[in-house]
Design a protein around this motif. Structure first.
Motif, mmCIF file in Angstrom:
data_model
loop_
_atom_site.group_PDB
_atom_site.id
_atom_site.type_symbol
_atom_site.label_atom_id
_atom_site.label_comp_id
_atom_site.label_asym_id
_atom_site.label_seq_id
_atom_site.Cartn_x
_atom_site.Cartn_y
_atom_site.Cartn_z
ATOM 1 N N CYS A 167 14.930 -0.505 19.293
ATOM 2 C CA CYS A 167 16.125 -0.979 19.226
ATOM 3 C C CYS A 167 15.696 -2.149 21.150
ATOM 4 N N CYS B 172 13.087 3.662 21.887
ATOM 5 C CA CYS B 172 13.655 3.906 20.554
ATOM 6 C C CYS B 172 12.702 1.603 20.292
ATOM 7 N N ARG C 223 22.451 4.604 17.777
ATOM 8 C CA ARG C 223 23.382 4.023 19.280
ATOM 9 C C ARG C 223 24.004 2.682 18.685
ATOM 10 N N LEU D 108 17.609 3.891 13.183
ATOM 11 C CA LEU D 108 17.201 4.315 13.911
ATOM 12 C C LEU D 108 17.430 5.024 14.713
ATOM 13 N N CYS D 109 18.452 5.220 15.971
ATOM 14 C CA CYS D 109 18.367 5.944 16.347
ATOM 15 C C CYS D 109 19.874 6.136 17.243
ATOM 16 N N CYS E 225 22.112 0.887 15.691
ATOM 17 C CA CYS E 225 19.918 0.648 15.876
ATOM 18 C C CYS E 225 19.965 1.849 14.545
HETATM 19 ZN ZN LIG Z 1 17.088 2.556 18.014
#
Ligand SMILES: [Zn+2]
Length: 120
Positions: free
Chosen positions: A11, A9, A49, A46-47, A44
């Motif tokens: 991140c 990812c 986490r 996007l993911c 993050c």
């Molecule tokens: Zn991420």
């Protein structure tokens, strides 16, 4: 040692614009050995986490800024405090670190954190 999957990812590959990839909240300040470290929680976008971010800078020394960032689970997240953040990071399988001190926007590392020296 806790296993943490790398998923590729954004991140995990921070660049100078990385701040926009995260939602962040301050956890607190860690004072030890005259250190003034900002500990924050990043998530993050996007993911999703969650990362613990430990940022330290010695303002009278140029190129002393550095940060360490490691993934924390939702379950462990409430247990992290500015005081135990370093210990948590040092026990991870890997973390990311970077900053002017390392002349890096983020690379993989593990083990002991270098937070007290400001001379290269
Ligand atoms: Zn991420």
């Amino acid at each position: 040692m806790k296993k943490i999957p790398r998923i590729g990812c954004v991140c995990e590959k921070p660049d100078l614009s990385a701040d926009t990839d995260f939602r962040s909240s301050e956890l607190g300040i860690h004072h030890t050995n005259g250190r003034y470290a900002k500990v924050s929680i990043l998530q993050c976008k996007l993911c999703q986490r969650i990362w613990i971010n430990y940022l330290v800078e010695y303002e009278h020394y140029s190129r002393s800024g550095r940060w360490y960032r490691g993934i924390v689970s939702k379950k462990e997240r409430p247990e992290i405090t500015p005081k135990n953040a370093i210990e948590f990071l040092e026990n991870l399988e890997w973390y990311l670190y970077g900053g002017s001190y390392f002349n890096s926007t983020g690379i993989f590392g593990q083990g002991k954190l270098n937070v007290d020296s400001y001379m290269l």
